[in-house]
Write a protein that holds these residues in place. Structure first.
Motif, PDB file in Angstrom:
ATOM      1  N   GLU A  27      25.910  38.148   2.144  1.00  0.00           N
ATOM      2  CA  GLU A  27      26.401  38.220   0.677  1.00  0.00           C
ATOM      3  C   GLU A  27      27.361  38.757   0.553  1.00  0.00           C
ATOM      4  OE1 GLU A  27      22.354  38.725  -0.896  1.00  0.00           O
ATOM      5  OE2 GLU A  27      23.475  40.491  -1.585  1.00  0.00           O
ATOM      6  N   VAL A  28      28.333  40.220   1.399  1.00  0.00           N
ATOM      7  CA  VAL A  28      29.895  40.171   1.105  1.00  0.00           C
ATOM      8  C   VAL A  28      30.597  39.690   1.677  1.00  0.00           C
ATOM      9  CG1 VAL A  28      28.439  42.084   0.115  1.00  0.00           C
ATOM     10  CG2 VAL A  28      29.274  42.091   1.960  1.00  0.00           C
ATOM     11  N   LYS A  29      29.943  38.861   2.936  1.00  0.00           N
ATOM     12  CA  LYS A  29      31.080  38.966   3.825  1.00  0.00           C
ATOM     13  C   LYS A  29      31.502  38.151   3.074  1.00  0.00           C
ATOM     14  CE  LYS A  29      28.908  34.922   6.035  1.00  0.00           C
ATOM     15  NZ  LYS A  29      28.314  34.405   7.553  1.00  0.00           N
ATOM     16  N   GLY A  30      32.590  37.505   2.182  1.00  0.00           N
ATOM     17  CA  GLY A  30      33.460  35.820   1.825  1.00  0.00           C
ATOM     18  C   GLY A  30      34.196  37.442   1.123  1.00  0.00           C
ATOM     19  N   PHE A  31      34.041  38.501   0.800  1.00  0.00           N
ATOM     20  CA  PHE A  31      35.041  39.098   0.260  1.00  0.00           C
ATOM     21  C   PHE A  31      35.657  39.712   0.571  1.00  0.00           C
ATOM     22  CE2 PHE A  31      30.990  38.547  -2.785  1.00  0.00           C
ATOM     23  CZ  PHE A  31      31.333  37.700  -4.354  1.00  0.00           C
ATOM     24  N   GLY A  32      35.671  39.550   2.008  1.00  0.00           N
ATOM     25  CA  GLY A  32      36.370  40.457   2.668  1.00  0.00           C
ATOM     26  C   GLY A  32      35.645  41.846   3.034  1.00  0.00           C
ATOM     27  N   ILE A  33      34.618  42.218   2.684  1.00  0.00           N
ATOM     28  CA  ILE A  33      33.495  43.501   2.888  1.00  0.00           C
ATOM     29  C   ILE A  33      33.125  43.046   4.419  1.00  0.00           C
ATOM     30  CG2 ILE A  33      32.027  44.928   1.835  1.00  0.00           C
ATOM     31  CD1 ILE A  33      32.881  43.688  -0.497  1.00  0.00           C
ATOM     32  N   GLY A  34      32.875  43.993   5.532  1.00  0.00           N
ATOM     33  CA  GLY A  34      32.312  43.699   6.695  1.00  0.00           C
ATOM     34  C   GLY A  34      31.024  45.463   6.349  1.00  0.00           C
ATOM     35  N   GLN A  85      39.053  45.344  -4.175  1.00  0.00           N
ATOM     36  CA  GLN A  85      40.681  45.855  -3.648  1.00  0.00           C
ATOM     37  C   GLN A  85      40.416  44.571  -2.858  1.00  0.00           C
ATOM     38  OE1 GLN A  85      39.277  49.418  -2.888  1.00  0.00           O
ATOM     39  NE2 GLN A  85      38.647  49.311  -1.046  1.00  0.00           N
ATOM     40  N   GLY A  86      39.557  43.259  -3.202  1.00  0.00           N
ATOM     41  CA  GLY A  86      39.654  42.806  -1.797  1.00  0.00           C
ATOM     42  C   GLY A  86      38.958  42.865  -0.465  1.00  0.00           C
ATOM     43  N   GLY A  87      37.980  43.699  -0.322  1.00  0.00           N
ATOM     44  CA  GLY A  87      38.126  44.365   1.195  1.00  0.00           C
ATOM     45  C   GLY A  87      37.533  45.338   1.498  1.00  0.00           C
ATOM     46  N   GLY A  88      36.443  46.402   2.325  1.00  0.00           N
ATOM     47  CA  GLY A  88      36.809  46.907   3.194  1.00  0.00           C
ATOM     48  C   GLY A  88      35.476  47.738   3.430  1.00  0.00           C
ATOM     49  N   ARG A  89      34.479  48.662   4.376  1.00  0.00           N
ATOM     50  CA  ARG A  89      33.623  48.462   5.473  1.00  0.00           C
ATOM     51  C   ARG A  89      32.463  48.934   4.155  1.00  0.00           C
ATOM     52  NH1 ARG A  89      31.547  46.244   9.644  1.00  0.00           N
ATOM     53  NH2 ARG A  89      33.863  44.799   9.359  1.00  0.00           N
ATOM     54  N   ILE A  90      30.487  48.684   4.394  1.00  0.00           N
ATOM     55  CA  ILE A  90      29.807  49.895   4.509  1.00  0.00           C
ATOM     56  C   ILE A  90      29.164  49.801   5.576  1.00  0.00           C
ATOM     57  CG2 ILE A  90      27.243  49.546   3.543  1.00  0.00           C
ATOM     58  CD1 ILE A  90      28.642  47.988   1.188  1.00  0.00           C
ATOM     59  N   VAL A  91      28.768  51.030   6.157  1.00  0.00           N
ATOM     60  CA  VAL A  91      28.313  51.676   7.659  1.00  0.00           C
ATOM     61  C   VAL A  91      27.350  52.053   6.744  1.00  0.00           C
ATOM     62  CG1 VAL A  91      28.853  53.330   9.530  1.00  0.00           C
ATOM     63  CG2 VAL A  91      30.803  51.901   8.293  1.00  0.00           C
ATOM     64  N   GLN A  92      25.661  51.737   7.534  1.00  0.00           N
ATOM     65  CA  GLN A  92      25.099  52.468   6.966  1.00  0.00           C
ATOM     66  C   GLN A  92      24.027  52.888   8.231  1.00  0.00           C
ATOM     67  OE1 GLN A  92      22.537  52.689   4.036  1.00  0.00           O
ATOM     68  NE2 GLN A  92      21.548  53.790   5.983  1.00  0.00           N
ATOM     69  N   HIS A 136      33.742  37.986  13.189  1.00  0.00           N
ATOM     70  CA  HIS A 136      33.125  36.794  13.923  1.00  0.00           C
ATOM     71  C   HIS A 136      34.026  35.352  13.699  1.00  0.00           C
ATOM     72  CE1 HIS A 136      31.866  40.170  16.553  1.00  0.00           C
ATOM     73  NE2 HIS A 136      31.105  40.375  15.750  1.00  0.00           N
ATOM     74  N   ARG A 137      34.199  35.271  12.434  1.00  0.00           N
ATOM     75  CA  ARG A 137      34.173  33.890  12.101  1.00  0.00           C
ATOM     76  C   ARG A 137      35.592  33.710  12.393  1.00  0.00           C
ATOM     77  NH1 ARG A 137      32.631  32.990   7.269  1.00  0.00           N
ATOM     78  NH2 ARG A 137      31.317  30.723   8.303  1.00  0.00           N
ATOM     79  N   PRO A 138      36.399  32.263  12.335  1.00  0.00           N
ATOM     80  CA  PRO A 138      37.840  31.779  12.759  1.00  0.00           C
ATOM     81  C   PRO A 138      38.194  31.815  10.987  1.00  0.00           C
ATOM     82  CG  PRO A 138      36.358  31.018  13.972  1.00  0.00           C
ATOM     83  CD  PRO A 138      35.431  31.675  13.583  1.00  0.00           C
ATOM     84  N   GLY A 139      39.400  32.280  10.601  1.00  0.00           N
ATOM     85  CA  GLY A 139      39.675  31.589   9.248  1.00  0.00           C
ATOM     86  C   GLY A 139      38.624  32.698   8.683  1.00  0.00           C
ATOM     87  N   ALA A 140      38.034  33.729   9.043  1.00  0.00           N
ATOM     88  CA  ALA A 140      37.525  34.212   7.645  1.00  0.00           C
ATOM     89  C   ALA A 140      38.427  35.992   6.991  1.00  0.00           C
ATOM     90  CB  ALA A 140      35.735  35.147   8.344  1.00  0.00           C
ATOM     91  N   ARG A 141      38.116  36.068   6.422  1.00  0.00           N
ATOM     92  CA  ARG A 141      38.773  37.130   5.433  1.00  0.00           C
ATOM     93  C   ARG A 141      38.304  38.312   6.096  1.00  0.00           C
ATOM     94  NH1 ARG A 141      38.873  37.782  -0.497  1.00  0.00           N
ATOM     95  NH2 ARG A 141      39.514  38.942  -0.178  1.00  0.00           N
ATOM     96  N   GLN A 142      39.184  39.579   6.546  1.00  0.00           N
ATOM     97  CA  GLN A 142      39.142  40.419   7.861  1.00  0.00           C
ATOM     98  C   GLN A 142      38.734  41.447   6.749  1.00  0.00           C
ATOM     99  OE1 GLN A 142      38.691  40.545  11.130  1.00  0.00           O
ATOM    100  NE2 GLN A 142      39.258  38.279  10.552  1.00  0.00           N
ATOM    101  N   PRO A 143      37.855  42.016   6.743  1.00  0.00           N
ATOM    102  CA  PRO A 143      37.456  43.492   5.876  1.00  0.00           C
ATOM    103  C   PRO A 143      38.697  44.402   6.194  1.00  0.00           C
ATOM    104  CG  PRO A 143      35.574  42.453   6.816  1.00  0.00           C
ATOM    105  CD  PRO A 143      37.252  42.027   7.465  1.00  0.00           C
ATOM    106  N   ARG A 144      39.145  44.815   4.901  1.00  0.00           N
ATOM    107  CA  ARG A 144      40.381  46.241   5.070  1.00  0.00           C
ATOM    108  C   ARG A 144      39.803  47.212   6.088  1.00  0.00           C
ATOM    109  NH1 ARG A 144      44.220  46.699   1.307  1.00  0.00           N
ATOM    110  NH2 ARG A 144      43.846  44.444  -0.302  1.00  0.00           N
TER     111      ARG A 144
END
Length: 309
Positions: free
Chosen positions: A168-175, A128-135, A301-309
């Motif tokens: 590993e997953v920041k490039g997928f827009g996952i935080g 789905q192009g993003g999301g977030r995992i909270v551990q 925190h990286r300019p231009g990086a995809r933002q997690p949903r």
């Protein structure tokens, strides 16, 4: 993040921070897939407004059941925006006192369970192009203490896994956000604990004192569950989110002391560390670059990086 209501998956929802999170989310009208080893403990929870509550039985020591529940939750609610891996408990007592079964169960619940959960949800978040995992970790994930050695081992392992996973997953827009709470009234020293069998050899030691206090319920807890839950939701849905989130003044103080002591130890060993390089003694001056290690930054925190949903 997507517009409300978002879809959350929360494990370990029967007590402590997990239950407080589900309560907060439902009050905000969010859609929640709440899991517990006994779903009957969730029967009194009620959604508010546009929110939805979906529940399931889940023991995170069962990898196949984790995948089944994740698949069923995604089908039932349409997507998964934020996954909160919270299920866990504390084994209290000296490491030598713990049985092999206790050690294995602690590791399966607190460490390999979250790893299997992350692996199960990642295909959905990537698709789905993003999301977030909270551990949910602990202040014990940054500083060890006597009487909680096995518990701390699982939390330090969780910290290492999810810090690496974040890169590993920041490039997928996952935080990824690792939550490090301090003591709370129904968490670490509440129902979610297990005690080792006392050994005479450890009588009077710090580990024995901690176990006895935990057993008697005589340890003070500073954290407010409702405030912690609200903070987690606010951070996870905000425009930026840190890799680590400390909650509680005791967590802040303990983590700060631990990091300060570790940094001091490292600085004391600087000369010895450089002396073991292949080119040691060639007359060159070792340099100490002051920059963040690769992979420790969140996508936010990286300019231009995809933002997690």
């Amino acid at each position: 993040m997507t517009a409300s209501p978002r879809v959350w998956l929360v494990t370990g929802s029967s007590t402590g921070i997990g239950r407080a999170l589900v309560t907060e989310l439902l009050a905000r009208g969010e859609s929640v897939a709440a899991t517990a080893r006994d779903p009957r403990t969730l029967a009194d929870l009620r959604p508010s407004g546009a929110g939805t509550l979906w529940t399931a039985r889940l023991d995170v020591t069962d990898p196949e059941r984790i995948r089944q529940v994740v698949d069923a939750a995604a089908r039932a609610l349409g997507r998964l925006d934020v996954v909160v891996s919270n299920a866990g408990y504390a084994l209290v007592g000296a490491a030598e006192e713990a049985s092999g079964e206790q050690v294995d169960r602690q590791i399966r619940t607190n460490l390999t369970g979250p790893i299997h959960l992350a692996r199960a949800v990642l295909p959905y978040l990537r698709a789905q192009g993003g999301g977030r995992i909270v551990q949910v970790s602990s202040m014990a994930g940054q500083r060890g203490s006597p009487g909680t050695a096995v518990y701390c081992a699982t939390k330090w392992g969780v910290e290492g896994f999810f810090e690496s996973l974040a890169a590993e997953v920041k490039g997928f827009g996952i935080g990824v956000t690792i939550v490090e709470p301090g003591t709370v009234s129904t968490g670490f020293f509440g129902r979610s604990k297990e005690l080792t069998t006392a050994s005479p050899g450890y009588a009077g030691t710090p580990a024995a004192i901690l176990r006895r206090r935990a057993q008697d319920g005589r340890l003070p807890c500073r954290g407010d569950l409702a405030k912690m839950a609200a903070a987690v939701v606010d951070v996870a849905t905000g425009p930026t989110a840190p890799l680590r989130l400390a909650l509680g003044s005791d967590a802040y103080a303990s983590i700060r002391r631990g990091l300060t002591a570790r940094l001091a130890d490292l600085e004391d060993q600087r000369e010895l560390a450089f002396s073991t390089d292949l080119n040691a003694g060639d007359g060159s001056t070792p340099s100490t670059p002051h920059r963040r290690p690769e992979g420790n930054d969140d996508a936010h925190h990286r300019p231009g990086a995809r933002q997690p949903r």
